[in-house]
Design an enzyme around this catalytic site. Structure first.
Site, PDB file in Angstrom:
ATOM      1  N   HIS A  90      -8.520  -1.745  10.070  1.00 52.30           N
ATOM      2  CA  HIS A  90      -7.657  -1.988   8.904  1.00 52.30           C
ATOM      3  C   HIS A  90      -8.068  -3.301   8.248  1.00 52.30           C
ATOM      4  CE1 HIS A  90      -4.089  -1.708   6.479  1.00 52.30           C
ATOM      5  NE2 HIS A  90      -3.602  -2.843   6.945  1.00 52.30           N
ATOM      6  N   CYS A 138      -6.637   0.216   1.601  1.00 56.42           N
ATOM      7  CA  CYS A 138      -6.221  -1.123   2.031  1.00 56.42           C
ATOM      8  C   CYS A 138      -7.315  -2.145   1.758  1.00 56.42           C
ATOM      9  CB  CYS A 138      -5.838  -1.116   3.505  1.00 56.42           C
ATOM     10  SG  CYS A 138      -7.159  -0.613   4.623  1.00 56.42           S
ATOM     11  N   TRP A 150      -0.266  -3.686   3.787  1.00 52.34           N
ATOM     12  CA  TRP A 150       0.880  -2.795   3.812  1.00 52.34           C
ATOM     13  C   TRP A 150       2.159  -3.500   3.356  1.00 52.34           C
ATOM     14  CZ3 TRP A 150      -0.035  -0.469   9.387  1.00 52.34           C
ATOM     15  CH2 TRP A 150      -1.089   0.459   9.319  1.00 52.34           C
ATOM     16  N   ASN A 204      -1.372  -8.505   5.879  1.00 47.16           N
ATOM     17  CA  ASN A 204      -1.557  -7.062   5.965  1.00 47.16           C
ATOM     18  C   ASN A 204      -1.181  -6.463   4.608  1.00 47.16           C
ATOM     19  OD1 ASN A 204      -1.339  -4.298   6.406  1.00 47.16           O
ATOM     20  ND2 ASN A 204      -0.407  -4.523   8.438  1.00 47.16           N
ATOM     21  N   GLN A 228       0.826  -1.205   0.000  1.00 47.05           N
ATOM     22  CA  GLN A 228       0.000   0.000   0.000  1.00 47.05           C
ATOM     23  C   GLN A 228       0.858   1.252   0.000  1.00 47.05           C
ATOM     24  OE1 GLN A 228      -2.871   0.045   3.139  1.00 47.05           O
ATOM     25  NE2 GLN A 228      -3.660   2.071   2.661  1.00 47.05           N
TER      26      GLN A 228
END
Length: 729
Positions: free
Chosen positions: A286, A129, A312, A310, A123
């Protein structure tokens, strides 16, 4: 009574920013591993489809690509240009982004390196997200992945700066064509990027999705299920983990085996905690992707595990079974290899199922429809799709808390025709799932549009009304309880729920929570067996009164009075024009003390003459006026019936029944048109507009029947006939 629930998660988290409400309802998505390359035999059926194209009129990707190669130019998208209009609509960044093509960013750019997989998604500086978590899930299913991301694209062979991606859009697959200009700062991609600096499929996919919604900013905040459905055409089920069924792990395991996409998230109550890291390494508010489920042996006992990612690409769980967990040494070497245990900061990690249900609050499972499933052995759905709209003042009636208007909402008849094949079930039951999705709200954000709070109710149709497609009236809903309904009204793009009801005929009523909210929607019904779903009230007709024998002479004192008035105004010619008709009618109507009105307008009187002018003179004789007055008196009686407070107006919602009482049977689209054409800003219709509407209906039905000589319900007009008909009506 229906209760409205708000799903509240701030921008740059996994859930859509919501209007204030008592409960938060975000939902995030997770990811899975997908192989790369271009396996043969898997794409032929997909790539041979003719998808509608978005953004480039009347030209396919192939045509544009070929044209760029012939002219030796790089494609530049005219509808999603590399400037600020494609970035943001509500803010201006203090720094200047530079749009660059991948060959300008790095050496040796590649579309996909070693296969598109979840580690290619990191991300950037955009709160999407939820979208990236869905991509990560998508990479687990090669067939789905390469439908969304056509594989025959490259920076090396036939490169022309043009790429395309395919998304499911409210019932259809659409092809989104883009150029490869990407926003950068200091020669680094600003938004989504791969962990390989020279790999660009994920950044280009994000750009295509941003174009689909109008801008990059439109992607800030959302639910993973939204993107999951846009990648698959599937339908999502939500689970509150604290209220999850006992066999939740089994449900998740089956979902993984079926190729379903799964996402999860952690709710937060305090807004400042959105996307903040907890001590355990997890992030509140998230989106995470569920990428695997396994059972592992640990110290002689089986432990249920869940693998998460995740988006990210970093920040991982640090508890039991995390990458750096000290007790991995007690796990058998082969077991560690099977679980692909690696101590790498890639955003993916294992955790026990017990820790998962303790920390996470929401789970979303996107079930795939028949055309997305990889194997015929997997369960397929029978799907019915209906598109509709809520129109203020006509078909935007709100929920059941508003009984005066609820019945005006669009209605869809559902016939459950076959029971389930379940030998363990003593009842005759049909299983089905209803999914109500509101359309285009994200794309229209820049115009101030937010998600409506939506839901639906299901009623059983009495046997004596089976097969009757007419719109159910107010009294039906006052005296009949719903057989099923959505658990809550919530401001999410889609509300869905599974039901089990006996075979019968039902009506589904989709609505917003509040009345008067305008929007478009798509209603899908998925069933394990055959079903038939269609909009109610789809016949258009007019009742033709049977001529009654009797004396046609003027009989009443009232008739004698307006005969004298007519003669005074018409003079010796005994014909009146529109101005004279206005004087006659207003003189007569004002004698009615029970009817409050300002009088007929000249335009109304012109329409009346067009209706009754049988000889084409543009004037009315006494006999024609007599017929017109009889109609006006009949319509006036209907108007008074609904003008209960003697205000001189009726509510636009009541117009549906008034039109029906006058013998005109229309469908919902025509009722919407009547409201838009004749209601004022307060959604009221005065007597003049009321009569004008009926005059127009009467005239247009009469004209249609005159042209429909063979009675097949179809007429053919040349341009002269069309203009004569519409200009004079």
């Amino acid at each position: 009574m229906p209760t409205a629930i708000s799903a509240s998660v701030a921008p740059q988290t996994g859930a859509e920013p919501r209007s204030p409400g008592p409960v938060s309802h975000p939902a995030q998505g997770k990811t899975t591993e997908a192989g790369g390359g271009n396996p043969s035999g898997i794409y032929s059926a997909i790539l041979s489809r003719n998808f509608p194209i978005i953004g480039v009129k009347e030209k396919t990707f192939e045509q544009l690509h070929k044209k760029c190669l012939e002219k030796k130019v790089l494609y530049l998208d005219p509808e999603f240009p590399p400037d600020e209009t494609s970035l943001f609509y509500s803010q201006k960044f203090p720094i200047q982004f530079v749009w660059k093509r991948p060959p300008e960013i790095c050496e040796n750019p590649r579309f996909i390196i070693g296969g598109a997989n979840r580690t290619d998604i990191c991300q950037g500086d955009l709160g999407d997200c939820w979208f990236l978590a869905a991509i990560a899930c998508l990479t687990l299913n090669e067939r789905l992945l390469f439908r969304v991301i056509p594989h025959d694209q490259s920076f090396t062979e036939n490169y022309a700066g043009i790429f395309h991606f395919q998304f499911w859009r409210y019932g259809d697959w659409v092809d989104v064509v883009i150029d490869d200009c990407l926003p950068t700062y200091n020669n680094q991609l600003v938004f989504t990027k791969s962990n390989h600096r020279n790999e660009f499929w994920s950044a280009l996919l994000e750009k295509a999705y941003a174009k689909l919604h109008g801008s990059y900013e439109a992607l800030k905040g959302g639910n993973t299920t939204e993107a999951m459905e846009d990648f698959t055409g599937g339908v999502t089920e939500f689970f509150e983990i604290k209220d999850a069924p006992r066999d939740m792990y089994k449900i998740m395991r089956k979902a993984i085996e079926r190729g379903s996409l799964m996402g999860c998230s952690i709710d937060t109550i305090v807004p400042v905690q959105y996307e903040t890291r907890m001590a355990c390494g997890l992030v509140r508010g998230h989106a995470y992707s569920v990428t695997g489920l396994e059972e592992a042996l640990f110290k002689g006992e089986k432990v249920k595990l869940v693998r998460l990612r995740n988006p990210w690409g970093q920040v991982e769980w640090n508890g039991s079974w995390s990458d750096g967990w000290k007790d991995w040494s007690f796990v058998d070497k082969d077991e560690r290899a099977r679980l692909q245990h690696q101590v790498t900061e890639d955003g993916e990690f294992w955790m026990s199922y017990e820790d998962f249900i303790f920390h996470f609050t929401k789970l979303e499972i996107c079930n795939l429809t028949a055309d997305a499933l990889e194997s015929d052995k997997l369960q397929t759905w029978t799907v019915s799709v209906n598109e509709g709209r809520w129109v203020r003042g006509c078909s935007a009636g709100g929920c059941r808390n508003f009984p005066d208007t609820f019945w005006t909402n669009p209605q869809y008849r559902l016939k459950l025709l076959e029971e389930d094949d379940d030998p363990d079930d003593s009842e005759v039951i049909c299983s089905f799932l209803v999914a109500l999705m509101q359309k285009n709200r994200r794309k229209d954000r820049k115009l101030g549009a937010n998600l409506f709070t939506i839901g639906f109710a299901i009623y059983e149709v009495p046997k004596e009304m089976h097969g009757n497609k007419q719109h159910l009236q107010k009294d039906f809903f006052l005296y009949n309880a719903s057989k099923a309904r959505s658990k809550t009204y919530i401001n999410m793009r889609e509300v869905s729920q599974r039901f089990r009801l006996p075979p019968s005929e039902y009506v589904i009523v989709p609505s917003t929570y509040e009345p008067h909210q305008e929007g478009e929607f798509i209603l899908r019904v998925f069933s394990e067996k055959r079903n038939l779903s269609e909009e109610a009230e789809n016949t258009i007709s007019v009742d033709r009164p049977v001529p009654q024998p009797g004396n046609t002479n003027w009989e009443s004192e009232e008739q004698q009075q307006f005969r004298n008035i007519f003669k005074q105004i018409a003079g010796d010619e005994m014909e009146i024009c529109a101005d004279e008709l206005k004087n006659v009618l207003n003189t007569l109507v004002k004698k009615d003390q029970d009817l409050k009105m300002q009088g007929f307008t000249l335009e109304s009187c012109r329409s009346m003459i067009a209706l009754m002018d049988t000889d084409g003179s543009g004037r009315l004789n006494l006999q024609e006026f007599h017929h017109l007055w009889k109609k006006i008196k009949a319509w006036q009686k209907i108007f008074k019936c609904y003008d209960t407070n003697h205000s001189g107006t009726i509510n636009s919602y009541e117009m549906r029944n008034a039109v029906n009482d006058a013998g005109f049977h229309l469908n919902s689209q025509l009722y919407d048109i009547i409201t838009m054409r004749y209601a004022d800003k307060h959604m009221n219709i005065d007597f003049d507009s009321f009569i004008c509407c009926f005059v127009r209906l009467e005239g247009m039905f009469r004209a249609f029947h005159a042209f429909d000589k063979d009675g097949d319900g179809v007429i053919k007009l040349n341009v002269l006939e069309w203009l004569q008909l519409t200009m004079y009506a």
